[in-house]
Design an enzyme around this catalytic site. Structure first.
Site, short mmCIF file in Angstrom:
data_model
loop_
_atom_site.label_atom_id
_atom_site.label_comp_id
_atom_site.label_asym_id
_atom_site.label_seq_id
_atom_site.Cartn_x
_atom_site.Cartn_y
_atom_site.Cartn_z
N ASN A 392 0.85 -1.20 0.00
CA ASN A 392 0.00 0.00 0.00
C ASN A 392 0.88 1.25 0.00
O ASN A 392 0.95 1.99 0.98
CB ASN A 392 -0.94 0.00 1.20
CG ASN A 392 -2.13 0.92 1.00
OD1 ASN A 392 -2.21 1.65 0.03
ND2 ASN A 392 -3.05 0.87 1.95
N HIS A 423 -6.06 2.42 12.36
CA HIS A 423 -6.89 1.32 11.87
C HIS A 423 -8.04 0.98 12.81
O HIS A 423 -8.98 0.29 12.40
CB HIS A 423 -6.04 0.07 11.66
CG HIS A 423 -5.30 0.07 10.37
ND1 HIS A 423 -4.05 0.62 10.23
CD2 HIS A 423 -5.63 -0.42 9.14
CE1 HIS A 423 -3.64 0.48 8.98
NE2 HIS A 423 -4.57 -0.15 8.30
#
Length: 519
Positions: A392, A423
């Site tokens: 990513n 997250h």
């Protein structure tokens, strides 16, 4: 192999595909001359780009369609951030924007935790934006399913797994461990696409909110470093609403609302201003190639999935059989990430945001790679550190700029700790990201030592082969840990043979640290 519904999609991917023709139409209007230069700047009796309006309206409509009233969770911080950008000075804007955005996102994540643990809400598949990865069923649902099965279990049954059919065992294991569910929020795919349940809409909203945090903090850093100047500082005399339009459009523009690599505000402006010189065939060709690649990855994932149940067998596997279960599950997760990343890039390309900036004003300063998926490097590298930088990529660059380079002490640990916070701070995320940080530190020390021992070509080949296997197994372990949503699932993972591989790296790290200090 079950190919009954080979094109069954996650709702997030469905909405990305719905936005695809609108992205193509947007780029066609920009490049065909249908929107003249005067038409782009004629709105509300002021000279503002009509393209900003199109992107903003498209983003608002897509948010309402995918999230329902949970779109307010995205709209509220958008307007608050725009107010901060225009009212706070460049020296303090980053602090204010960071505190506001992370506080709001944390409150939303705590609400999801509360719903999962105490209200015992139904599970939902969710794709998070930082890594763009699928998350798992909410943990409160595990207790509900377990109680239902325990009540239905015959008297005298000591172990649930021994008293139920294999399919029921797999369903219970998925629910108890919080494993990635393929039922699309418990409804058939057609019903899911037409009417998403509130938990699914909430998790899609949180996913977009995490992406918005990237944009807000990135823009705040640009303002703090003097790379971007607000209209109020330039004194251009425009009304506040007209000055806020480019910012609102950037934070909510529909090609990158639900997913996609991080596009900086400078690149966004340069792309809008130079869109009239782009060729309409180039993005369509690139977007078509990426869509075919995403479809191939999706079909490959279905073929791999037919070979076994992901993580469900961790409850009854033994020995090194659990290593295969975790590796197989991690492969499914990675294929899901890859296909979604490529689809996100295809949508950006279709709208014209994946093109080379050419010779537009400011293009050199705003250039950058709008790509997250370097699959070849991720699957062939024998270095955990390289895997981490490539995984990513836009999020990795964002974390490096936001935390790693600005941390006064222990930047690596601070970066992974913040990533766990960003997250959602689930137990598996905290454990997984801290373990990831330790493995990266071990990787930095172990590989120079091993390379010094590998002299001949066959020892070098053996070194690369063994470290590649070690890297794949450690990444699979970390990925499985991050996907866990409760402590019982983490305990199962930690007690399995999968823990041998990160422990090997951890012990090697300690030995090398002691060895370097003795020297």
């Amino acid at each position: 192999m079950d190919w009954a519904n080979p094109l069954a999609l996650h709702p997030l991917a469905f909405y990305q595909l719905v936005a695809f023709p609108f992205a193509v139409s947007f780029h066609y209007l920009c490049t065909s001359g249908s929107l003249s230069l005067n038409a782009r700047y004629a709105f509300m009796f002021a000279l503002i780009p009509c393209l900003y309006v199109l992107l903003l309206v498209g983003g608002c409509l897509l948010a309402c369609a995918a999230m329902g009233w949970y779109a307010l969770l995205l709209f509220i911080p958008t307007f608050c951030s725009v107010a901060i950008f225009h009212s706070v000075g460049p020296l303090q804007v980053h602090t204010w924007a960071f505190v506001l955005q992370m506080s709001w996102q944390t409150l939303c994540h705590l609400g999801l935790h509360y719903r999962g643990h105490y209200l015992q809400g139904a599970p939902c598949v969710r794709y998070q934006a930082a890594m763009h990865k699928p998350t798992l069923a909410e943990p409160g649902h595990a207790r509900t399913v377990f109680r239902h099965f325990r009540k239905a279990m015959p008297r005298g049954g000591s172990h649930v797994a021994l008293k139920m059919a294999p399919s029921t065992q797999r369903d219970l294991a998925r629910s108890t461990m919080g494993v990635f569910r393929e039922q699309h929020c418990g409804t058939p795919i057609t019903a899911t696409l037409l009417a998403l349940s509130p938990p699914c809409r909430l998790t899609i909203a949180l996913s977009s909110l995490m992406l918005q945090t990237q944009k807000v903090t990135s823009l705040a850093l640009d303002i703090h470093e003097g790379k971007v100047t607000m209209g109020s500082e330039r004194g251009d005399g425009r009304e506040p609403l007209l000055q806020a339009l480019p910012l609102c459009s950037y934070l909510l523009f529909f090609p990158a609302l639900l997913g996609g690599p991080l596009c900086s505000f400078r690149r966004f402006q340069v792309q809008i201003q130079g869109s009239c010189t782009s060729q309409p065939t180039r993005p369509l060709r690139a977007a078509g190639q990426k869509c075919l690649c995403a479809l191939a990855l999706h079909l490959l994932r279905m073929a791999v999935r037919s070979c076994g149940a992901p993580l469900a067998c961790l409850t009854d596997c033994t020995g090194f059989g659990c290593v295969y279960v975790v590796w197989h599950s991690a492969l499914l997760f990675k294929l899901a990430y890859y296909s979604q990343w490529v689809l996100d890039e295809a949508l950006l390309s279709a709208a014209g945001f994946g093109l080379e900036l050419g010779h537009a004003p400011g293009a050199e300063a705003a250039c950058g790679d709008l790509s997250d998926a370097d699959i070849w490097t991720l699957e062939t590298t024998n270095r955990i550190a390289l895997f981490t930088r490539t995984w990513n990529k836009s999020t990795s660059r964002w974390l490096r700029r936001l935390i790693f380079k600005r941390s006064p002490a222990q930047p690596l640990l601070a970066t992974f700790a913040f990533s766990a916070w960003w997250h959602g701070l689930h137990p598996g995320q905290v454990f997984g990201f801290l373990c990831w940080a330790a493995m990266v530190e071990a990787d930095y020390r172990i590989h120079p030592f091993l390379r010094s021992l590998a002299k001949s070509w066959h020892t070098k080949l053996l070194y690369k082969a063994l470290t590649w296997v070690q890297t794949q197994l450690i990444i699979a372990y970390i990925m499985a840990a991050v996907e866990m949503r409760n402590f019982s699932a983490l305990w199962l993972l930690g007690a399995s043979y999968n823990s041998f591989f990160p422990l090997l790296y951890g012990v090697s790290l300690l030995w090398l640290v002691v060895r370097s200090r003795q020297k």
